[in-house]
Design a protein around this motif. Structure first.
Motif, PDB file in Angstrom:
ATOM      1  N   MET A   1       0.843  -1.177   0.000  1.00  0.00           N
ATOM      2  CA  MET A   1       0.000   0.000   0.000  1.00  0.00           C
ATOM      3  C   MET A   1       0.889   1.241   0.000  1.00  0.00           C
ATOM      4  SD  MET A   1      -1.547   0.161   3.810  1.00  0.00           S
ATOM      5  CE  MET A   1      -0.543   0.424   5.219  1.00  0.00           C
ATOM      6  N   GLU A   2       0.327   2.354  -0.398  1.00  0.00           N
ATOM      7  CA  GLU A   2       1.085   3.606  -0.430  1.00  0.00           C
ATOM      8  C   GLU A   2       0.552   4.583   0.600  1.00  0.00           C
ATOM      9  OE1 GLU A   2       1.240   5.423  -4.286  1.00  0.00           O
ATOM     10  OE2 GLU A   2       2.808   4.068  -4.954  1.00  0.00           O
ATOM     11  N   ILE A   3       1.478   5.226   1.297  1.00  0.00           N
ATOM     12  CA  ILE A   3       1.156   6.324   2.187  1.00  0.00           C
ATOM     13  C   ILE A   3       2.059   7.489   1.818  1.00  0.00           C
ATOM     14  CG2 ILE A   3       0.379   4.811   4.055  1.00  0.00           C
ATOM     15  CD1 ILE A   3       3.048   5.399   5.495  1.00  0.00           C
ATOM     16  N   ILE A   4       1.740   8.646   2.318  1.00  0.00           N
ATOM     17  CA  ILE A   4       2.588   9.816   2.100  1.00  0.00           C
ATOM     18  C   ILE A   4       3.195  10.203   3.447  1.00  0.00           C
ATOM     19  CG2 ILE A   4       2.648  12.231   1.386  1.00  0.00           C
ATOM     20  CD1 ILE A   4       0.262  11.551  -0.466  1.00  0.00           C
ATOM     21  N   VAL A   5       4.521  10.244   3.491  1.00  0.00           N
ATOM     22  CA  VAL A   5       5.242  10.569   4.718  1.00  0.00           C
ATOM     23  C   VAL A   5       6.049  11.834   4.476  1.00  0.00           C
ATOM     24  CG1 VAL A   5       6.890   9.778   6.441  1.00  0.00           C
ATOM     25  CG2 VAL A   5       5.379   8.124   5.331  1.00  0.00           C
ATOM     26  N   ASN A   6       5.730  12.872   5.220  1.00  0.00           N
ATOM     27  CA  ASN A   6       6.396  14.166   5.074  1.00  0.00           C
ATOM     28  C   ASN A   6       6.473  14.587   3.603  1.00  0.00           C
ATOM     29  OD1 ASN A   6       6.637  14.107   7.825  1.00  0.00           O
ATOM     30  ND2 ASN A   6       8.827  13.817   7.855  1.00  0.00           N
ATOM     31  N   GLY A   7       5.346  14.391   2.889  1.00  0.00           N
ATOM     32  CA  GLY A   7       5.237  14.845   1.505  1.00  0.00           C
ATOM     33  C   GLY A   7       5.741  13.880   0.447  1.00  0.00           C
ATOM     34  N   GLU A   8       6.282  12.732   0.836  1.00  0.00           N
ATOM     35  CA  GLU A   8       6.819  11.775  -0.128  1.00  0.00           C
ATOM     36  C   GLU A   8       6.054  10.464  -0.087  1.00  0.00           C
ATOM     37  OE1 GLU A   8      11.046  11.230  -0.121  1.00  0.00           O
ATOM     38  OE2 GLU A   8      11.412  13.298   0.459  1.00  0.00           O
ATOM     39  N   LYS A   9       5.704   9.938  -1.282  1.00  0.00           N
ATOM     40  CA  LYS A   9       5.023   8.650  -1.353  1.00  0.00           C
ATOM     41  C   LYS A   9       5.967   7.547  -0.904  1.00  0.00           C
ATOM     42  CE  LYS A   9       1.674   9.539  -4.949  1.00  0.00           C
ATOM     43  NZ  LYS A   9       1.180   9.170  -6.278  1.00  0.00           N
ATOM     44  N   THR A  10       5.435   6.645  -0.099  1.00  0.00           N
ATOM     45  CA  THR A  10       6.190   5.521   0.425  1.00  0.00           C
ATOM     46  C   THR A  10       5.325   4.272   0.350  1.00  0.00           C
ATOM     47  OG1 THR A  10       7.311   6.992   1.994  1.00  0.00           O
ATOM     48  CG2 THR A  10       7.419   4.649   2.457  1.00  0.00           C
ATOM     49  N   THR A  11       5.903   3.166  -0.063  1.00  0.00           N
ATOM     50  CA  THR A  11       5.176   1.902  -0.112  1.00  0.00           C
ATOM     51  C   THR A  11       5.558   1.076   1.108  1.00  0.00           C
ATOM     52  OG1 THR A  11       5.177   1.943  -2.526  1.00  0.00           O
ATOM     53  CG2 THR A  11       4.748  -0.173  -1.476  1.00  0.00           C
ATOM     54  N   ILE A  12       4.534   0.643   1.853  1.00  0.00           N
ATOM     55  CA  ILE A  12       4.763  -0.153   3.056  1.00  0.00           C
ATOM     56  C   ILE A  12       3.744  -1.286   3.122  1.00  0.00           C
ATOM     57  CG2 ILE A  12       5.694   1.808   4.358  1.00  0.00           C
ATOM     58  CD1 ILE A  12       2.971   1.774   5.929  1.00  0.00           C
ATOM     59  N   GLU A  13       3.994  -2.226   4.016  1.00  0.00           N
ATOM     60  CA  GLU A  13       2.995  -3.242   4.334  1.00  0.00           C
ATOM     61  C   GLU A  13       2.128  -2.680   5.461  1.00  0.00           C
ATOM     62  OE1 GLU A  13       5.645  -5.861   7.398  1.00  0.00           O
ATOM     63  OE2 GLU A  13       6.152  -5.921   5.277  1.00  0.00           O
ATOM     64  N   GLU A  14       0.985  -3.308   5.712  1.00  0.00           N
ATOM     65  CA  GLU A  14       0.120  -2.842   6.783  1.00  0.00           C
ATOM     66  C   GLU A  14       0.819  -2.997   8.124  1.00  0.00           C
ATOM     67  OE1 GLU A  14      -3.943  -4.348   8.707  1.00  0.00           O
ATOM     68  OE2 GLU A  14      -4.107  -3.799   6.589  1.00  0.00           O
ATOM     69  N   MET A  15       0.817  -1.921   8.915  1.00  0.00           N
ATOM     70  CA  MET A  15       1.448  -1.939  10.235  1.00  0.00           C
ATOM     71  C   MET A  15       0.943  -0.773  11.057  1.00  0.00           C
ATOM     72  SD  MET A  15       5.328  -0.573   9.371  1.00  0.00           S
ATOM     73  CE  MET A  15       5.568  -1.711   8.046  1.00  0.00           C
ATOM     74  N   SER A  16       1.233  -0.828  12.355  1.00  0.00           N
ATOM     75  CA  SER A  16       0.845   0.264  13.237  1.00  0.00           C
ATOM     76  C   SER A  16       1.798   1.448  13.057  1.00  0.00           C
ATOM     77  CB  SER A  16       0.875  -0.191  14.697  1.00  0.00           C
ATOM     78  OG  SER A  16       2.209  -0.405  15.116  1.00  0.00           O
ATOM     79  N   VAL A  17       1.374   2.585  13.561  1.00  0.00           N
ATOM     80  CA  VAL A  17       2.234   3.767  13.527  1.00  0.00           C
ATOM     81  C   VAL A  17       3.523   3.491  14.297  1.00  0.00           C
ATOM     82  CG1 VAL A  17       2.436   6.177  14.272  1.00  0.00           C
ATOM     83  CG2 VAL A  17       0.316   5.380  13.199  1.00  0.00           C
ATOM     84  N   LEU A  18       3.410   2.848  15.452  1.00  0.00           N
ATOM     85  CA  LEU A  18       4.598   2.531  16.249  1.00  0.00           C
ATOM     86  C   LEU A  18       5.551   1.624  15.480  1.00  0.00           C
ATOM     87  CD1 LEU A  18       6.119   2.767  18.921  1.00  0.00           C
ATOM     88  CD2 LEU A  18       4.796   0.803  19.745  1.00  0.00           C
ATOM     89  N   SER A  19       5.026   0.598  14.833  1.00  0.00           N
ATOM     90  CA  SER A  19       5.875  -0.306  14.045  1.00  0.00           C
ATOM     91  C   SER A  19       6.552   0.436  12.898  1.00  0.00           C
ATOM     92  CB  SER A  19       5.047  -1.458  13.490  1.00  0.00           C
ATOM     93  OG  SER A  19       4.574  -2.263  14.534  1.00  0.00           O
ATOM     94  N   PHE A  20       5.829   1.347  12.269  1.00  0.00           N
ATOM     95  CA  PHE A  20       6.413   2.122  11.175  1.00  0.00           C
ATOM     96  C   PHE A  20       7.557   2.993  11.682  1.00  0.00           C
ATOM     97  CE2 PHE A  20       6.533   5.976   8.512  1.00  0.00           C
ATOM     98  CZ  PHE A  20       6.970   5.393   7.343  1.00  0.00           C
ATOM     99  N   LEU A  21       7.350   3.674  12.804  1.00  0.00           N
ATOM    100  CA  LEU A  21       8.416   4.512  13.359  1.00  0.00           C
ATOM    101  C   LEU A  21       9.654   3.667  13.678  1.00  0.00           C
ATOM    102  CD1 LEU A  21       6.376   6.844  15.729  1.00  0.00           C
ATOM    103  CD2 LEU A  21       7.399   7.451  13.526  1.00  0.00           C
ATOM    104  N   ARG A  22       9.445   2.518  14.262  1.00  0.00           N
ATOM    105  CA  ARG A  22      10.584   1.632  14.568  1.00  0.00           C
ATOM    106  C   ARG A  22      11.264   1.159  13.295  1.00  0.00           C
ATOM    107  NH1 ARG A  22       7.597  -1.668  19.385  1.00  0.00           N
ATOM    108  NH2 ARG A  22       8.065  -0.188  21.050  1.00  0.00           N
ATOM    109  N   LYS A  23      10.468   0.844  12.270  1.00  0.00           N
ATOM    110  CA  LYS A  23      11.040   0.367  11.005  1.00  0.00           C
ATOM    111  C   LYS A  23      11.959   1.410  10.377  1.00  0.00           C
ATOM    112  CE  LYS A  23       9.888  -1.364   6.472  1.00  0.00           C
ATOM    113  NZ  LYS A  23       8.931  -2.000   5.621  1.00  0.00           N
ATOM    114  N   ILE A  24      11.584   2.685  10.482  1.00  0.00           N
ATOM    115  CA  ILE A  24      12.415   3.742   9.890  1.00  0.00           C
ATOM    116  C   ILE A  24      13.380   4.335  10.923  1.00  0.00           C
ATOM    117  CG2 ILE A  24      10.814   4.238   8.012  1.00  0.00           C
ATOM    118  CD1 ILE A  24       9.844   6.689   9.581  1.00  0.00           C
ATOM    119  N   GLU A  25      13.528   3.598  12.041  1.00  0.00           N
ATOM    120  CA  GLU A  25      14.510   3.913  13.087  1.00  0.00           C
ATOM    121  C   GLU A  25      14.316   5.296  13.696  1.00  0.00           C
ATOM    122  OE1 GLU A  25      18.358   3.058  11.397  1.00  0.00           O
ATOM    123  OE2 GLU A  25      17.936   0.916  11.352  1.00  0.00           O
ATOM    124  N   ILE A  26      13.060   5.582  14.047  1.00  0.00           N
ATOM    125  CA  ILE A  26      12.737   6.836  14.726  1.00  0.00           C
ATOM    126  C   ILE A  26      12.243   6.507  16.123  1.00  0.00           C
ATOM    127  CG2 ILE A  26      11.121   8.775  14.784  1.00  0.00           C
ATOM    128  CD1 ILE A  26      11.294   8.889  11.767  1.00  0.00           C
TER     129      ILE A  26
END
Length: 65
Positions: A1-26
């Motif tokens: 699926m595609e989401i927009i993160v800080n103005g840029e399209k990003t393709t990710i699998e379904e996950m929680s916001v917390l999992s996404f932050l951890r995935k991008i090391e934030i």
């Protein structure tokens, strides 16, 4: 699926916001997350699932003097 993160399209699998932050090391303690124009409370990061087309803005806290 595609989401927009800080103005840029990003393709990710379904996950929680917390999992996404951890995935991008934030560290979730050091940012605020806006999801579809609403500030997301930190206690909802783990239970909120990102969906196709979501718009996410990640704002970093910066200290200084």
């Amino acid at each position: 699926m595609e989401i927009i993160v800080n103005g840029e399209k990003t393709t990710i699998e379904e996950m929680s916001v917390l999992s996404f932050l951890r995935k991008i090391e934030i560290d979730p303690r050091r940012v605020a997350v806006e999801l579809n124009l609403d500030i997301l409370p930190k206690d909802r990061y783990e239970t909120t699932t990102l969906k196709d087309g979501d718009e996410v803005e990640i704002v970093y806290f910066v200290g200084g003097g």
